[in-house]
Design a protein around this motif. Structure first.
Motif, PDB file in Angstrom:
ATOM      1  N   VAL A  98       0.833  -1.201   0.000  1.00 42.07           N
ATOM      2  CA  VAL A  98       0.000   0.000   0.000  1.00 42.07           C
ATOM      3  C   VAL A  98       0.873   1.259   0.000  1.00 42.07           C
ATOM      4  CG1 VAL A  98      -1.671   1.325   1.362  1.00 42.07           C
ATOM      5  CG2 VAL A  98      -1.964  -1.155   1.093  1.00 42.07           C
ATOM      6  N   ALA A  99       1.959   1.229   0.770  1.00 39.12           N
ATOM      7  CA  ALA A  99       2.854   2.385   0.818  1.00 39.12           C
ATOM      8  C   ALA A  99       3.538   2.610  -0.531  1.00 39.12           C
ATOM      9  CB  ALA A  99       3.901   2.183   1.912  1.00 39.12           C
ATOM     10  N   LEU A 100       3.936   1.534  -1.207  1.00 44.89           N
ATOM     11  CA  LEU A 100       4.556   1.658  -2.528  1.00 44.89           C
ATOM     12  C   LEU A 100       3.570   2.226  -3.541  1.00 44.89           C
ATOM     13  CD1 LEU A 100       6.652  -1.636  -2.750  1.00 44.89           C
ATOM     14  CD2 LEU A 100       7.546   0.695  -2.853  1.00 44.89           C
ATOM     15  N   ASP A 101       2.320   1.818  -3.435  1.00 49.56           N
ATOM     16  CA  ASP A 101       1.309   2.334  -4.355  1.00 49.56           C
ATOM     17  C   ASP A 101       1.079   3.825  -4.115  1.00 49.56           C
ATOM     18  OD1 ASP A 101      -0.813   2.056  -6.357  1.00 49.56           O
ATOM     19  OD2 ASP A 101      -2.186   2.358  -4.661  1.00 49.56           O
ATOM     20  N   SER A 102       1.134   4.252  -2.857  1.00 49.66           N
ATOM     21  CA  SER A 102       0.896   5.661  -2.534  1.00 49.66           C
ATOM     22  C   SER A 102       2.109   6.533  -2.864  1.00 49.66           C
ATOM     23  CB  SER A 102       0.551   5.805  -1.046  1.00 49.66           C
ATOM     24  OG  SER A 102      -0.626   5.087  -0.727  1.00 49.66           O
ATOM     25  N   GLU A 103       3.310   6.040  -2.551  1.00 46.09           N
ATOM     26  CA  GLU A 103       4.515   6.861  -2.693  1.00 46.09           C
ATOM     27  C   GLU A 103       5.180   6.718  -4.058  1.00 46.09           C
ATOM     28  OE1 GLU A 103       5.109   8.986  -0.494  1.00 46.09           O
ATOM     29  OE2 GLU A 103       4.009   8.250   1.247  1.00 46.09           O
ATOM     30  N   ARG A 104       5.081   5.516  -4.646  1.00 42.92           N
ATOM     31  CA  ARG A 104       5.684   5.200  -5.951  1.00 42.92           C
ATOM     32  C   ARG A 104       7.210   5.289  -5.940  1.00 42.92           C
ATOM     33  NH1 ARG A 104       1.560   4.430  -9.873  1.00 42.92           N
ATOM     34  NH2 ARG A 104      -0.253   3.970  -8.562  1.00 42.92           N
ATOM     35  N   LYS A 105       7.795   5.346  -4.774  1.00 45.93           N
ATOM     36  CA  LYS A 105       9.242   5.308  -4.619  1.00 45.93           C
ATOM     37  C   LYS A 105       9.570   4.412  -3.432  1.00 45.93           C
ATOM     38  CE  LYS A 105      10.380   9.829  -6.583  1.00 45.93           C
ATOM     39  NZ  LYS A 105      11.118   9.294  -7.744  1.00 45.93           N
ATOM     40  N   LEU A 106      10.553   3.513  -3.638  1.00 42.00           N
ATOM     41  CA  LEU A 106      10.891   2.555  -2.596  1.00 42.00           C
ATOM     42  C   LEU A 106      11.401   3.250  -1.335  1.00 42.00           C
ATOM     43  CD1 LEU A 106      10.961  -0.491  -2.090  1.00 42.00           C
ATOM     44  CD2 LEU A 106      13.334  -0.507  -2.890  1.00 42.00           C
ATOM     45  N   GLN A 107      12.209   4.287  -1.513  1.00 40.42           N
ATOM     46  CA  GLN A 107      12.769   4.984  -0.358  1.00 40.42           C
ATOM     47  C   GLN A 107      11.675   5.646   0.482  1.00 40.42           C
ATOM     48  OE1 GLN A 107      15.723   7.906  -1.324  1.00 40.42           O
ATOM     49  NE2 GLN A 107      15.862   8.697   0.770  1.00 40.42           N
ATOM     50  N   LEU A 108      10.715   6.315  -0.193  1.00 36.71           N
ATOM     51  CA  LEU A 108       9.637   6.988   0.532  1.00 36.71           C
ATOM     52  C   LEU A 108       8.727   5.978   1.234  1.00 36.71           C
ATOM     53  CD1 LEU A 108       8.651   9.810  -2.000  1.00 36.71           C
ATOM     54  CD2 LEU A 108      10.110   9.966   0.039  1.00 36.71           C
TER      55      LEU A 108
END
Length: 229
Positions: free
Chosen positions: A14-24
């Protein structure tokens, strides 16, 4: 396969879908970027299909990834609702409350309290029962009611309750405008004995208080009684 994923793995998707960056996404979950990368690899190993495409701008979910993300959001939302409900019930901001009260003015008092508490009660279901004091207190002792606004009946030990005295009661005696007593400047108790009375039943505290008043003056209580609630 979503049943085999752990909650932290769902949160990463879910975080990857929201941020679209692995670091974020890693920062959002308070983990390192390498730990997030390793976790994503573990998820894709279980799925046996790529879930994100790596691009120069970050990551984009594949069709498979979108399906898992949608399911993950649903699972996490349900978990959040359960967590909030549990916390609300534990803190007293959620649940049910059963209140019993005698007739006016106590009903007005209970309603005023409910309005005063306002937003604190928007998640609490309240039931309000109106009756006389003896059955209300009996139901309180039977744990059928949480609070009552009533009088403690004679013969009941007040030590059983966390009790707060609201104040002394006042009663008004009314007659119709054309009644012979209505034109008098003052009325003696003796003048009312032989008149027709409409009053609460003998087991009520109001009726008992009235009879005690007559007896305290050495006068027999009225006999022409119409009982009413």
């Amino acid at each position: 396969m979503i049943n085999n994923l752990k909650l932290r793995q769902l949160r990463l998707l879910v975080a990857l879908d929201s941020e679209r960056k692995l670091q974020l996404a890693a920062e959002r979950l308070n983990i390192t970027q390498s730990a997030a990368s390793k976790m994503l690899a573990e998820i894709e190993a279980v799925a046996r299909v790529p879930l994100f495409e790596r691009t120069a701008r970050g990551v984009e979910p594949t069709a498979y990834g979108s399906i898992l993300i949608r399911g993950g959001r649903s699972v996490l939302a349900d978990l959040d609702r359960v967590t909030n409900e549990f916390a609300g019930y534990r803190s007293g901001e959620l649940g049910t409350v059963s209140v019993g009260t005698v007739a006016k003015p106590s009903i007005d008092l209970v309603v005023d309290v409910m309005q005063y508490l306002g937003e604190k009660l928007h998640r609490v279901s309240i039931s309000l029962d109106v009756s006389t004091s003896p059955p209300l207190v009996a139901r309180l002792l039977a744990l059928e009611l949480d609070f009552v606004v009533a009088r403690i009946p004679a013969g009941v030990d007040p030590g059983q309750f966390d009790y707060h005295a609201i104040g002394a009661e006042q009663a008004g005696l009314l007659v119709r405008a054309e009644h012979p007593l209505a034109g008098l400047d003052s009325v003696n108790l003796e003048d009312t004995v032989d008149l027709q009375w409409i009053i609460q039943p003998r087991e009520s505290f109001m009726r008992q208080g009235l009879e005690r008043l007559f007896y305290s003056r050495g006068i027999a209580p009225p006999q022409r009684i119409i009982n009413t609630e």
